[in-house]
Design an enzyme around this catalytic site. Structure first.
Site, short mmCIF file in Angstrom:
data_model
loop_
_atom_site.label_atom_id
_atom_site.label_comp_id
_atom_site.label_asym_id
_atom_site.label_seq_id
_atom_site.Cartn_x
_atom_site.Cartn_y
_atom_site.Cartn_z
N ASP A 1 0.83 -1.21 0.00
CA ASP A 1 0.00 0.00 0.00
C ASP A 1 0.86 1.25 0.00
O ASP A 1 2.06 1.20 0.27
CB ASP A 1 -0.96 0.00 1.19
CG ASP A 1 -0.24 0.08 2.53
OD1 ASP A 1 0.78 -0.61 2.70
OD2 ASP A 1 -0.69 0.82 3.42
N GLU B 1 0.08 -1.08 5.72
CA GLU B 1 1.15 -0.63 6.60
C GLU B 1 0.97 0.83 6.99
O GLU B 1 1.21 1.22 8.14
CB GLU B 1 2.50 -0.83 5.91
CG GLU B 1 3.73 -0.59 6.81
CD GLU B 1 4.20 0.86 6.86
OE1 GLU B 1 5.02 1.18 7.72
OE2 GLU B 1 3.72 1.68 6.02
#
Length: 469
Positions: free
Chosen positions: A70, A137
């Site tokens: 991400d 994350e």
């Protein structure tokens, strides 16, 4: 054969906002199938791809390579980019890559592209590899939290989520997010409304850039509004991500004396402009006056929102006594949405000392009580303690001399890494974190040095080749 940048461009075409990693996970699983590699994905869209050891490395220890899929999704106010559907438009200027009005996603696209290039190259010497691509994350390390760590066979790991070539990271801070909420009373009023729009600030990473003296749009907007006299708040919106220093904030207020309030607001904005660092030289405060009739917050609610924004601690709170110039504890007032019947503020706090993080939480709760807000802490993650008997550190130092031509430097950082969560469940995991030169991450000005990315890729390959027994 595709190379590092080829893969970076490919993954940049895939939308991969936090909690929207289904497509990148499917892409990685298809990549593994194409290269006949063992692969696994879970309900959180984490992906684990295994590659057997090359000839001569069969008895070497399995190595884990790790990064997250991400990216932080920040864009300029005039950008029409949709992070849910659009790929990143990359612009190359000499040695630098940047995006068109958005974050670039080199954090952590470098890791994804590097692991793919290593997995696809049959000529590289290396031990057995486990490439772990985690999700979410940037919003609390939720992918690493959910991943079944028992699947990992390796006990040595290279994390690829650092952003400066000149050092490797071997310790990091822990952190926590906090939400402040207050139920508000909506009233109907009319009069001359003032729009205050704070923009042009540099922003940055809420951990690594917190000590650079950059302006926080929410705090500056609150300071400006504090000079407006008595007013009722129509709405207040600012910030987008809790791990980014907010660059913009917009407020609409209904003051008792609009002409006077506008003059006082402009004076304070001019004072702030003279105080800010050169990094924030583009700062401006747009002030407009309009007729308004509609919903406003009560005076008490308006005062409470402004008071909380003013008293919340923000910036470095303490410095490390063991590592020069390293921030030990900090807090970032990150996001606000206030209108109608609710006000919500999100704060991100960090510390490399767990007891001090506890104390910050207590301090935030006291601020909430004083201003009539509730306070909820969530997504807490542990720090990563420095390890003195680390073979990975020795390998990094030797490879830095060979590939980079200088003595590597090992440091701790004031930012969170997934290494902290992993070390809590696998304390024997020997880890180091490296990465290329990136600039202004978590902002639309984010850039990646191409030459540095290529050097760091060669560094990883050299480290893997050095692990032959």
């Amino acid at each position: 054969m595709k190379h590092l940048l080829d893969y970076f461009y490919e993954i940049s075409a895939i939308p991969r906002a936090s909690y929207n990693e289904e497509k990148i996970a499917a892409y990685l699983m298809e990549f593994a199938k194409e290269h006949q590699l063992d692969a696994y994905t879970d309900a959180s869209h984490n992906v684990l791809i295994r590659k057997p050891a090359s000839a001569g490395y069969e008895n070497a220890p399995t190595i884990v390579l790790q990064g997250h899929t991400d990216m932080v999704c920040e864009k300029n106010a005039d950008s029409a980019h949709n992070f849910d559907t659009d790929g990143i438009r990359i612009i190359r200027e000499g040695d630098r890559l940047r995006a068109d009005g958005t974050t670039l996603g080199a954090d952590d696209g470098f890791a994804v592209a590097s692991m793919m290039a290593i997995l696809a190259d049959s000529t590289l010497p290396h031990p057995a590899l486990e490439c772990l691509f985690t999700t979410a994350e940037e919003v609390g390390m939720d992918g690493m939290r959910a991943f079944d760590k028992s699947l990992l066979r390796g006990r040595m790991m290279i994390n690829l989520d650092s952003c400066e070539e000149s050092f490797a990271t071997a310790a990091c801070a822990g952190g926590v997010r906090s939400d402040f909420r207050r139920s508000c009373t909506a009233e109907t009023a009319r009069g001359k409304a003032i729009r205050v729009f704070v923009t042009g600030l540099c922003g940055g990473h809420s951990g690594e850039d917190i000590n650079r003296g950059r302006g926080n749009a929410l705090k500056l907007c609150a300071r400006i509004l504090s000079k407006a006299g008595d007013f009722r708040l129509i709405r207040l919106d600012g910030g987008d991500k809790d791990n980014a220093i907010p660059r913009e904030c917009e407020a609409w207020i209904l003051p008792e004396d609009a002409a006077l309030a506008k003059s006082l607001i402009a004076e304070e904005a001019n004072r702030i402009a003279r105080e800010l660092s050169p990094a924030d030289s583009a700062f401006r405060c747009e002030i407009t006056l309009e007729d308004y009739a509609g919903s406003v917050l009560s005076r008490d609610d308006s005062k409470a929102v402004l008071a909380l924004l003013r008293v919340l601690p923000c910036g470095p709170l303490s410095m490390s006594t063991g590592i020069p110039d390293l921030v030990e504890s900090s807090s970032n007032t990150a996001v606000i949405h206030a209108s109608g019947e609710e006000a919500k503020i999100t704060v991100s706090s960090r510390s490399s000392v767990e007891s001090k993080l506890d104390d910050i939480c207590d301090l935030l709760e006291s601020c909430a009580v004083l201003c009539g807000f509730s306070c909820e802490h969530y997504s807490r993650y542990p720090g990563w303690d420095f390890r003195r008997d680390s073979r990975m550190q020795e390998i990094y130092l030797a490879s830095a001399r060979a590939v980079l031509g200088h003595e590597g430097k090992i440091i701790g950082i004031h930012a969170g890494l997934e290494c902290g969560l992993l070390s809590r469940e696998i304390p024997e995991m020997d880890m180091i974190s490296i990465g290329p030169d990136m600039f202004d991450i978590h902002t639309p000005s984010e850039q990646l040095s191409v030459s540095s990315a290529e050097r760091m890729y060669q560094l990883v390959c050299h480290m893997l080749a050095s692990l032959k027994l």
